[in-house]
Design an enzyme around this catalytic site. Structure first.
Site, PDB file in Angstrom:
ATOM      1  N   SER A 118       0.819  -1.218   0.000  1.00 39.98           N
ATOM      2  CA  SER A 118       0.000   0.000   0.000  1.00 39.98           C
ATOM      3  C   SER A 118       0.851   1.265   0.000  1.00 39.98           C
ATOM      4  O   SER A 118       1.981   1.276   0.518  1.00 39.98           O
ATOM      5  CB  SER A 118      -0.858  -0.011   1.261  1.00 39.98           C
ATOM      6  OG  SER A 118      -1.411   1.258   1.497  1.00 39.98           O
ATOM      7  N   ALA A 119       0.262   2.340  -0.521  1.00 40.31           N
ATOM      8  CA  ALA A 119       0.886   3.670  -0.448  1.00 40.31           C
ATOM      9  C   ALA A 119       1.028   4.125   1.002  1.00 40.31           C
ATOM     10  O   ALA A 119       1.765   5.073   1.282  1.00 40.31           O
ATOM     11  CB  ALA A 119       0.033   4.672  -1.211  1.00 40.31           C
ATOM     12  N   CYS A 120       0.344   3.425   1.928  1.00 36.44           N
ATOM     13  CA  CYS A 120       0.459   3.779   3.356  1.00 36.44           C
ATOM     14  C   CYS A 120       1.855   3.488   3.899  1.00 36.44           C
ATOM     15  O   CYS A 120       2.145   3.846   5.045  1.00 36.44           O
ATOM     16  CB  CYS A 120      -0.590   3.034   4.188  1.00 36.44           C
ATOM     17  SG  CYS A 120      -2.223   3.741   4.014  1.00 36.44           S
ATOM     18  N   TYR A 146      -1.111   0.142   9.827  1.00 42.65           N
ATOM     19  CA  TYR A 146      -1.385  -0.629   8.603  1.00 42.65           C
ATOM     20  C   TYR A 146      -0.193  -0.512   7.645  1.00 42.65           C
ATOM     21  O   TYR A 146       0.266  -1.504   7.072  1.00 42.65           O
ATOM     22  CB  TYR A 146      -2.673  -0.065   7.980  1.00 42.65           C
ATOM     23  CG  TYR A 146      -3.014  -0.519   6.590  1.00 42.65           C
ATOM     24  CD1 TYR A 146      -3.490  -1.809   6.348  1.00 42.65           C
ATOM     25  CD2 TYR A 146      -2.907   0.365   5.509  1.00 42.65           C
ATOM     26  CE1 TYR A 146      -3.832  -2.202   5.050  1.00 42.65           C
ATOM     27  CE2 TYR A 146      -3.246  -0.018   4.227  1.00 42.65           C
ATOM     28  CZ  TYR A 146      -3.705  -1.307   4.000  1.00 42.65           C
ATOM     29  OH  TYR A 146      -4.044  -1.688   2.727  1.00 42.65           O
ATOM     30  N   LYS A 189     -13.590   3.326   1.231  1.00 46.35           N
ATOM     31  CA  LYS A 189     -12.613   4.393   1.001  1.00 46.35           C
ATOM     32  C   LYS A 189     -13.358   5.684   0.641  1.00 46.35           C
ATOM     33  O   LYS A 189     -14.557   5.655   0.330  1.00 46.35           O
ATOM     34  CB  LYS A 189     -11.689   4.004  -0.156  1.00 46.35           C
ATOM     35  CG  LYS A 189     -10.884   2.742   0.109  1.00 46.35           C
ATOM     36  CD  LYS A 189      -9.774   3.059   1.079  1.00 46.35           C
ATOM     37  CE  LYS A 189      -8.926   1.866   1.378  1.00 46.35           C
ATOM     38  NZ  LYS A 189      -7.561   1.996   1.046  1.00 46.35           N
ATOM     39  N   LYS A 197     -22.722   9.242   0.506  1.00 42.47           N
ATOM     40  CA  LYS A 197     -23.286  10.408   1.204  1.00 42.47           C
ATOM     41  C   LYS A 197     -24.111  11.256   0.239  1.00 42.47           C
ATOM     42  O   LYS A 197     -25.192  11.726   0.583  1.00 42.47           O
ATOM     43  CB  LYS A 197     -22.160  11.263   1.803  1.00 42.47           C
ATOM     44  CG  LYS A 197     -21.509  10.610   3.019  1.00 42.47           C
ATOM     45  CD  LYS A 197     -20.362  11.445   3.547  1.00 42.47           C
ATOM     46  CE  LYS A 197     -19.638  10.685   4.654  1.00 42.47           C
ATOM     47  NZ  LYS A 197     -18.781  11.518   5.456  1.00 42.47           N
ATOM     48  N   ARG A 280      -0.421  12.544  -0.237  1.00 40.75           N
ATOM     49  CA  ARG A 280       0.348  11.368  -0.603  1.00 40.75           C
ATOM     50  C   ARG A 280       0.483  11.417  -2.109  1.00 40.75           C
ATOM     51  O   ARG A 280      -0.493  11.445  -2.838  1.00 40.75           O
ATOM     52  CB  ARG A 280      -0.352  10.102  -0.130  1.00 40.75           C
ATOM     53  CG  ARG A 280       0.601   8.952  -0.143  1.00 40.75           C
ATOM     54  CD  ARG A 280       0.133   7.778   0.642  1.00 40.75           C
ATOM     55  NE  ARG A 280       0.547   7.787   2.024  1.00 40.75           N
ATOM     56  CZ  ARG A 280      -0.248   7.447   3.029  1.00 40.75           C
ATOM     57  NH1 ARG A 280      -1.491   7.149   2.804  1.00 40.75           N
ATOM     58  NH2 ARG A 280       0.211   7.414   4.249  1.00 40.75           N
TER      59      ARG A 280
END
Ligand code: NAD
Length: 322
Positions: A118-120, A146, A189, A197, A280
């Site tokens: 992940s980009a995390c 994470y 996400k 919403k 990011r």
């Protein structure tokens, strides 16, 4: 015919990957702790197995010598709210899953192993910073647990690859969206949350947004993601590789895009909530060397995703009112 194991096949990205591999003529076994939520799997075989237990990883890969490729996408994961509220579960469950999967792959003589990172794994950035290349993951300072677990699992996979001669391919995914992704319940996400919403709000209504809406992200449409995974697996890229869409937008811009697609005007109410990193922003030069390029802009992807989520909202409303 190639025999393929796909883990996490009851989830969003792996479910779409199974469809793609079937189109390519592969024999596919899907594994997960749940069946896909929105449509039946196309996998030739689907096993319900909890991969935190190594005996289940062995069962997933049996019989020895059967599988040409393993795509490991199973993970306990979700949107920013989940990532911040379930730190212990994320670290514990994913360490077990990722360790057991690569250990079993070595035992079963798997030759080709794909892991979804992940980009995390990257640090927080300021919005005006240059794009980060893959090497910028070190010195490591992920913003959340994470990301730390993913970084560790990348290293674990690479170490096993070196020792046991497994061809490892690792993708660091940006946020992915599209039909059949989580759209409610806390694991969704941002694009899916905004679509939900706005679908639930009357024209002129108000939606709540965590933070001031200035956080910058990029979102990749599912079809582009699946194509990039296949390009990476077929390539010589043996180090972690970013996969993302180079279109960077703020959360406020994302709301504007969804509103445009929905044909509604909405007011934003900013509330306290887990926002995550400010920006990011990572480069895709490495995956571009395979010839892959994203075909869908964010708004193209939302034009397909919003009607699907709007339909889910209507279906859920009908079920409740019955
Ligand atoms: P998802 O939650 O839809 O799919 C993950 C699947 O793993 C789920 O179906 C879940 O039931 C399964 N799983 C969880 N625990 C399990 C266990 N113990 N045993 C077996 N299966 C288990 O998520 P996704 O969006 O499809 O993500 C797929 C992969 O990509 C994950 O590794 C995720 O960390 C990574 N990723 C996704 C994104 C994104 O934007 N969706 C971004 C970065 C990385």
């Amino acid at each position: 015919m190639r025999n393929i194991l796909v883990t996490g096949a009851g989830g969003f990205i792996a479910h779409h990957l199974v469809k793609r591999l079937k189109k390519e003529g592969c024999w596919v076994r899907g594994v997960d702790i749940k069946y896909p939520e929105f449509s039946g799997t196309l996998a030739d075989e689907f096993k319900i197995l909890d991969l935190r237990d190594i005996s289940n990883c062995r069962a997933a890969m049996s019989p020895k010598g059967h599988f040409d490729e393993v795509y490991h996408l199973a993970a306990d994961m979700g949107g920013m709210g989940f990532i911040h509220s379930a730190e212990c579960e994320i670290m514990r469950n994913n360490v077990f899953i990722d360790n057991n999967m690569i250990c079993a792959a070595a035992e079963f003589g798997i030759k080709n192993y794909f892991f979804s990172s992940s980009a995390c794994v990257y640090r927080d950035m300021s919005p005006d910073e240059q794009e980060l290349g893959e090497e910028a993951a070190y010195p490591a300072m992920p913003d959340n647990e994470y990301g730390w677990e993913k970084l560790y699992a990348e290293r674990m996979a690479l170490a096993y690859g070196r020792r046991y001669g497994i061809r490892i391919r690792i993708a660091r995914f940006q946020n992915c969206f599209g039909p059949e992704g989580a759209w409610r319940g806390g694991r969704e996400k941002a694009p899916a949350a905004m679509c939900r919403k706005i679908a639930q709000t009357e024209n002129g209504g108000t939606i709540e947004i965590w933070g001031d809406g200035s956080a910058i992200r990029s979102y990749i449409y599912i079809e582009d993601m699946i194509e990039a995974i296949r390009c990476l697996v077929l390539s010589d890229l043996d180090t972690p590789t970013n996969i993302g869409n180079p279109e960077y937008i703020s959360v406020n811009q994302l709301v504007d895009m969804v509103s445009e697609v929905a044909g509604k005007k909405v007011q934003i109410k900013n509330i306290e909530g887990p926002v995550g990193v400010r920006a990011r922003n990572f480069g895709n030069c490495r995956i571009y060397t395979t010839g892959w390029r994203p075909k869908f802009s964010t708004i193209d992807g939302l034009r397909i995703t919003y009607p699907w989520i709007e339909e889910q909202v209507k279906l859920a409303k009908r079920t409740v009112s019955r």
